[in-house]
Design a protein around this motif. Structure first.
Motif, PDB file in Angstrom:
ATOM      1  N   ILE A 158       4.433   6.679  -2.423  1.00 55.15           N
ATOM      2  CA  ILE A 158       5.327   5.996  -1.416  1.00 55.15           C
ATOM      3  C   ILE A 158       4.794   4.985  -0.640  1.00 55.15           C
ATOM      4  CG2 ILE A 158       7.351   6.633   0.399  1.00 55.15           C
ATOM      5  CD1 ILE A 158       7.868   7.993  -2.406  1.00 55.15           C
ATOM      6  N   PRO A 159       5.968   3.814  -0.380  1.00 54.17           N
ATOM      7  CA  PRO A 159       5.081   2.513   0.468  1.00 54.17           C
ATOM      8  C   PRO A 159       5.173   3.010   1.970  1.00 54.17           C
ATOM      9  CG  PRO A 159       6.390   2.094  -1.256  1.00 54.17           C
ATOM     10  CD  PRO A 159       6.750   3.492  -1.012  1.00 54.17           C
ATOM     11  N   LEU A 160       4.368   2.826   2.395  1.00 51.13           N
ATOM     12  CA  LEU A 160       3.550   2.961   3.435  1.00 51.13           C
ATOM     13  C   LEU A 160       4.189   2.212   4.885  1.00 51.13           C
ATOM     14  CD1 LEU A 160      -0.535   3.491   3.621  1.00 51.13           C
ATOM     15  CD2 LEU A 160       1.329   4.956   3.540  1.00 51.13           C
ATOM     16  N   GLY A 161       4.842   0.703   4.053  1.00 49.94           N
ATOM     17  CA  GLY A 161       5.323  -0.136   4.778  1.00 49.94           C
ATOM     18  C   GLY A 161       5.716  -1.280   4.838  1.00 49.94           C
ATOM     19  N   ALA A 162       5.105  -1.955   5.454  1.00 50.26           N
ATOM     20  CA  ALA A 162       4.669  -3.817   5.071  1.00 50.26           C
ATOM     21  C   ALA A 162       3.794  -3.807   4.472  1.00 50.26           C
ATOM     22  CB  ALA A 162       4.476  -3.964   6.925  1.00 50.26           C
ATOM     23  N   PRO A 163       3.976  -5.095   3.791  1.00 51.30           N
ATOM     24  CA  PRO A 163       3.697  -5.652   2.787  1.00 51.30           C
ATOM     25  C   PRO A 163       1.966  -5.642   3.221  1.00 51.30           C
ATOM     26  CG  PRO A 163       5.196  -6.612   2.476  1.00 51.30           C
ATOM     27  CD  PRO A 163       5.701  -5.575   3.399  1.00 51.30           C
ATOM     28  N   GLU A 164       0.885  -5.666   2.473  1.00 51.72           N
ATOM     29  CA  GLU A 164      -0.382  -6.498   3.324  1.00 51.72           C
ATOM     30  C   GLU A 164      -1.021  -7.716   2.801  1.00 51.72           C
ATOM     31  OE1 GLU A 164      -3.310  -3.664   4.105  1.00 51.72           O
ATOM     32  OE2 GLU A 164      -1.952  -2.041   5.220  1.00 51.72           O
ATOM     33  N   PRO A 165      -2.262  -8.229   2.751  1.00 51.49           N
ATOM     34  CA  PRO A 165      -2.821  -9.538   2.287  1.00 51.49           C
ATOM     35  C   PRO A 165      -3.300  -9.324   0.964  1.00 51.49           C
ATOM     36  CG  PRO A 165      -2.721  -9.717   4.581  1.00 51.49           C
ATOM     37  CD  PRO A 165      -2.475  -8.842   4.231  1.00 51.49           C
ATOM     38  N   VAL A 166      -3.534  -9.129  -0.615  1.00 48.26           N
ATOM     39  CA  VAL A 166      -4.395  -9.421  -2.034  1.00 48.26           C
ATOM     40  C   VAL A 166      -5.471  -9.821  -1.365  1.00 48.26           C
ATOM     41  CG1 VAL A 166      -2.542  -9.263  -2.519  1.00 48.26           C
ATOM     42  CG2 VAL A 166      -3.373 -11.200  -3.110  1.00 48.26           C
ATOM     43  N   LYS A 167      -5.957 -10.762  -0.843  1.00 46.16           N
ATOM     44  CA  LYS A 167      -7.325 -11.682  -0.416  1.00 46.16           C
ATOM     45  C   LYS A 167      -7.809 -10.385   0.445  1.00 46.16           C
ATOM     46  CE  LYS A 167      -8.281 -15.898   1.638  1.00 46.16           C
ATOM     47  NZ  LYS A 167      -8.885 -16.955   2.539  1.00 46.16           N
ATOM     48  N   GLU A 168      -9.365 -10.810  -0.375  1.00 45.40           N
ATOM     49  CA  GLU A 168     -10.361 -10.027  -0.265  1.00 45.40           C
ATOM     50  C   GLU A 168     -10.127  -8.534  -0.739  1.00 45.40           C
ATOM     51  OE1 GLU A 168     -11.742 -11.353   3.129  1.00 45.40           O
ATOM     52  OE2 GLU A 168     -12.245 -12.683   2.302  1.00 45.40           O
ATOM     53  N   THR A 169      -9.268  -7.861  -1.456  1.00 46.54           N
ATOM     54  CA  THR A 169      -9.442  -6.910  -2.384  1.00 46.54           C
ATOM     55  C   THR A 169      -8.703  -6.858  -3.646  1.00 46.54           C
ATOM     56  OG1 THR A 169      -6.905  -6.655  -2.146  1.00 46.54           O
ATOM     57  CG2 THR A 169      -7.865  -6.473   0.257  1.00 46.54           C
ATOM     58  N   PRO A 170      -9.305  -5.311  -4.635  1.00 44.52           N
ATOM     59  CA  PRO A 170      -9.556  -6.053  -6.042  1.00 44.52           C
ATOM     60  C   PRO A 170      -7.903  -6.209  -6.355  1.00 44.52           C
ATOM     61  CG  PRO A 170      -9.757  -3.588  -4.925  1.00 44.52           C
ATOM     62  CD  PRO A 170      -9.849  -4.109  -3.360  1.00 44.52           C
ATOM     63  N   PHE A 171      -6.420  -6.307  -5.481  1.00 43.26           N
ATOM     64  CA  PHE A 171      -5.409  -6.061  -5.635  1.00 43.26           C
ATOM     65  C   PHE A 171      -4.565  -7.928  -5.559  1.00 43.26           C
ATOM     66  CE2 PHE A 171      -5.379  -1.659  -3.975  1.00 43.26           C
ATOM     67  CZ  PHE A 171      -4.446  -2.082  -4.551  1.00 43.26           C
ATOM     68  N   ASP A 172      -6.336  -8.560  -5.599  1.00 44.93           N
ATOM     69  CA  ASP A 172      -6.321 -10.700  -5.693  1.00 44.93           C
ATOM     70  C   ASP A 172      -5.884 -10.398  -7.087  1.00 44.93           C
ATOM     71  OD1 ASP A 172      -5.998 -13.002  -5.488  1.00 44.93           O
ATOM     72  OD2 ASP A 172      -7.635 -12.659  -3.643  1.00 44.93           O
ATOM     73  N   LEU A 173      -4.708 -10.758  -7.586  1.00 48.98           N
ATOM     74  CA  LEU A 173      -4.606 -10.628  -8.916  1.00 48.98           C
ATOM     75  C   LEU A 173      -4.273 -12.941  -9.638  1.00 48.98           C
ATOM     76  CD1 LEU A 173      -3.311  -8.225 -10.584  1.00 48.98           C
ATOM     77  CD2 LEU A 173      -5.951  -8.984 -10.589  1.00 48.98           C
TER      78      LEU A 173
ATOM     79  N   PRO B  26       1.019  -1.221   0.110  1.00 49.24           N
ATOM     80  CA  PRO B  26       0.219  -0.066   0.070  1.00 49.24           C
ATOM     81  C   PRO B  26       0.498   1.093   0.351  1.00 49.24           C
ATOM     82  CG  PRO B  26      -0.671  -1.308   2.284  1.00 49.24           C
ATOM     83  CD  PRO B  26       0.177  -1.815   1.173  1.00 49.24           C
ATOM     84  N   VAL B  27       0.257   1.913  -0.891  1.00 51.76           N
ATOM     85  CA  VAL B  27       1.178   3.750  -0.251  1.00 51.76           C
ATOM     86  C   VAL B  27      -0.116   4.548  -0.211  1.00 51.76           C
ATOM     87  CG1 VAL B  27       2.541   2.839  -2.900  1.00 51.76           C
ATOM     88  CG2 VAL B  27       0.556   3.998  -3.401  1.00 51.76           C
ATOM     89  N   ASP B  28       0.766   5.944  -0.131  1.00 50.67           N
ATOM     90  CA  ASP B  28       0.325   6.918   0.626  1.00 50.67           C
ATOM     91  C   ASP B  28       0.385   7.781  -0.844  1.00 50.67           C
ATOM     92  OD1 ASP B  28       2.336   8.115  -0.567  1.00 50.67           O
ATOM     93  OD2 ASP B  28       3.552   8.700   1.508  1.00 50.67           O
ATOM     94  N   HIS B  29       0.117   9.075  -0.091  1.00 51.79           N
ATOM     95  CA  HIS B  29      -0.723   9.663  -2.036  1.00 51.79           C
ATOM     96  C   HIS B  29       0.240  10.422  -2.893  1.00 51.79           C
ATOM     97  CE1 HIS B  29       0.861  12.625   1.253  1.00 51.79           C
ATOM     98  NE2 HIS B  29       0.165  13.816   0.681  1.00 51.79           N
ATOM     99  N   ASP B  30       1.538  10.369  -2.238  1.00 54.39           N
ATOM    100  CA  ASP B  30       2.944  10.664  -3.081  1.00 54.39           C
ATOM    101  C   ASP B  30       2.982   9.026  -4.016  1.00 54.39           C
ATOM    102  OD1 ASP B  30       2.897  12.449  -3.516  1.00 54.39           O
ATOM    103  OD2 ASP B  30       4.161  13.050  -1.260  1.00 54.39           O
TER     104      ASP B  30
ATOM    105  N   ASP C 169      -1.083   1.251  -9.734  1.00 60.17           N
ATOM    106  CA  ASP C 169       0.441   1.866  -9.206  1.00 60.17           C
ATOM    107  C   ASP C 169       1.119   1.529  -7.918  1.00 60.17           C
ATOM    108  OD1 ASP C 169       2.788   3.060 -10.207  1.00 60.17           O
ATOM    109  OD2 ASP C 169       1.907   5.406 -10.487  1.00 60.17           O
ATOM    110  N   HIS C 170       1.320   0.314  -8.052  1.00 58.92           N
ATOM    111  CA  HIS C 170       1.358  -0.050  -6.601  1.00 58.92           C
ATOM    112  C   HIS C 170       2.571  -1.422  -7.004  1.00 58.92           C
ATOM    113  CE1 HIS C 170      -2.400   1.238  -5.886  1.00 58.92           C
ATOM    114  NE2 HIS C 170      -1.767   1.422  -4.624  1.00 58.92           N
ATOM    115  N   THR C 171       3.039  -2.097  -6.114  1.00 61.28           N
ATOM    116  CA  THR C 171       4.420  -3.344  -6.138  1.00 61.28           C
ATOM    117  C   THR C 171       3.399  -4.325  -5.306  1.00 61.28           C
ATOM    118  OG1 THR C 171       6.528  -1.565  -6.189  1.00 61.28           O
ATOM    119  CG2 THR C 171       6.173  -4.057  -5.312  1.00 61.28           C
TER     120      THR C 171
END
Length: 356
Positions: free
Chosen positions: A217-232, A211-215, A257-259
């Protein structure tokens, strides 16, 4: 030279200061062919057949040389010395904070405003076994865009008869520095300029994302993609995911626009698969890198016109940028991007084309 693989060298125009841009075209006339420019060690076009054998350019490209050092600078280019973002243009390394060149955002993006994408690289035609292509070299002096240490970089593009494009990166330094190289090609498997990629299906071999901030920039620790639109983890249509009311999708401008944090593994391994049902074209991306930045071209607004003469509107292409994580120098828990004298930076990414 393999009988049905060729490589040709052509001029590709001049920069405003009169310096010539070189172009190499290589591949099989009835299969996949690539066009690489010395400006930015850039993948300018990539023609691939559909299920009926009809060939089309499937990567977005700039038009004039002026565009290639302006608004189209990142299209298909090799970005560095540090792809993606370093927050605030501050590089902490071995107890010293180095001040880097920044863009209007106040952060350092893709190596700074005069990064590797705007440089003329020295190229040499290349043949390795049953593959042909080009090797490009660049010297980045100590202090370039604020980065410490002189860096010698090599990028090689090699294409085989089956339609597999291998991009290999190598770099060495004379002083401690950071390196994070990637290719910034935007892909549209329906054909360059054919419209948005919302009808493409994407799968990414990752259970977590950053996850990232408004610029961005990563906020820190990775988060699970499960149950989000990022679950590919299984193939999903981009249109449905980019219209999801998720705060991270909205934050990136109604898009990605995420890693994605790829599953651990050694050596070259699957990273992502992109499929266009309409044409049958399929792209499998493999990499040695720990992450892939997925960017869905949220910023295109029709002002940039590709070589086919068609404007690039929103979501005109998707970038699959294999790389280390953004802003890693500020996150010691991320995989390190530090390169020291006597070490060699090595990275490989493969784009494998097929049809379904």
């Amino acid at each position: 030279m393999t009988a049905d693989l060729t490589i040709r060298t052509h001029p590709a125009g001049e920069l405003p200061d009169g310096r010539a841009i070189d172009r190499w075209v290589f591949g099989a006339s009835d299969g996949v062919t690539a066009e690489v420019l010395s400006l930015g060690a850039r993948l300018q076009s990539l023609h691939a057949p559909d299920r009926d054998g009809h060939r089309a350019n499937v990567v977005l490209g700039g038009g004039s040389p002026a565009e290639l050092i302006g608004e189209a600078a990142y299209l298909g280019s090799t970005v560095g010395r540090y792809g993606n973002r370093i927050a605030g243009g501050e590089l902490p390394l071995d107890g010293t904070v180095h001040r880097l060149a920044t863009q209007e955002s106040g952060h350092t993006l893709h190596g700074g405003p005069d990064g590797f994408a705007t440089r003329l690289w020295a190229g040499t035609p290349l043949e390795e076994g049953d593959r042909v292509g080009v090797r490009l070299e660049l010297h980045s002096p100590d202090g370039d865009q604020g980065f410490p240490g002189a860096l010698d970089v090599t990028v090689s593009y090699l294409l085989d008869r089956a339609g597999e494009l291998t991009i290999s990166y190598r770099a060495e330094t004379d002083a401690p520095t950071v390196v994070n190289l990637t290719n910034h090609a935007y892909v549209n498997l329906g054909g360059e300029g054919s419209g948005p990629v919302l009808d493409h299906l994407l799968q990414v071999e990752a259970d977590e994302y950053l996850p990232v901030d408004h610029d961005l920039i990563p906020l820190g620790a990775p988060e699970p993609v499960k149950e989000t639109p990022f679950d590919l983890t299984t193939a999903a249509g981009l249109g449905g995911r980019l219209s999801a009311p998720h705060p991270q999708v909205r934050l990136a401008g109604d898009g990605f626009d995420h890693t994605w944090v790829l599953r651990p593994g050694a050596g070259l391994r699957p990273a992502a698969t992109l499929h266009h049902p309409g044409s049958g074209r399929r792209l499998d991306c493999l990499t040695t890198e720990p992450g892939v930045q997925v960017y869905t071209g949220n910023h295109f607004d029709g002002t940039l016109t590709g070589p086919g003469g068609r404007p690039y509107g929103r979501y005109a292409g998707i970038a699959l940028e294999t790389q280390h994580f953004p802003d890693s120098p500020h996150f010691p828990e991320y995989p390190s991007t530090v390169l020291r004298p006597g070490e060699r930076y090595e990275s490989t990414t493969v784009y494998r084309f097929s049809v379904e």
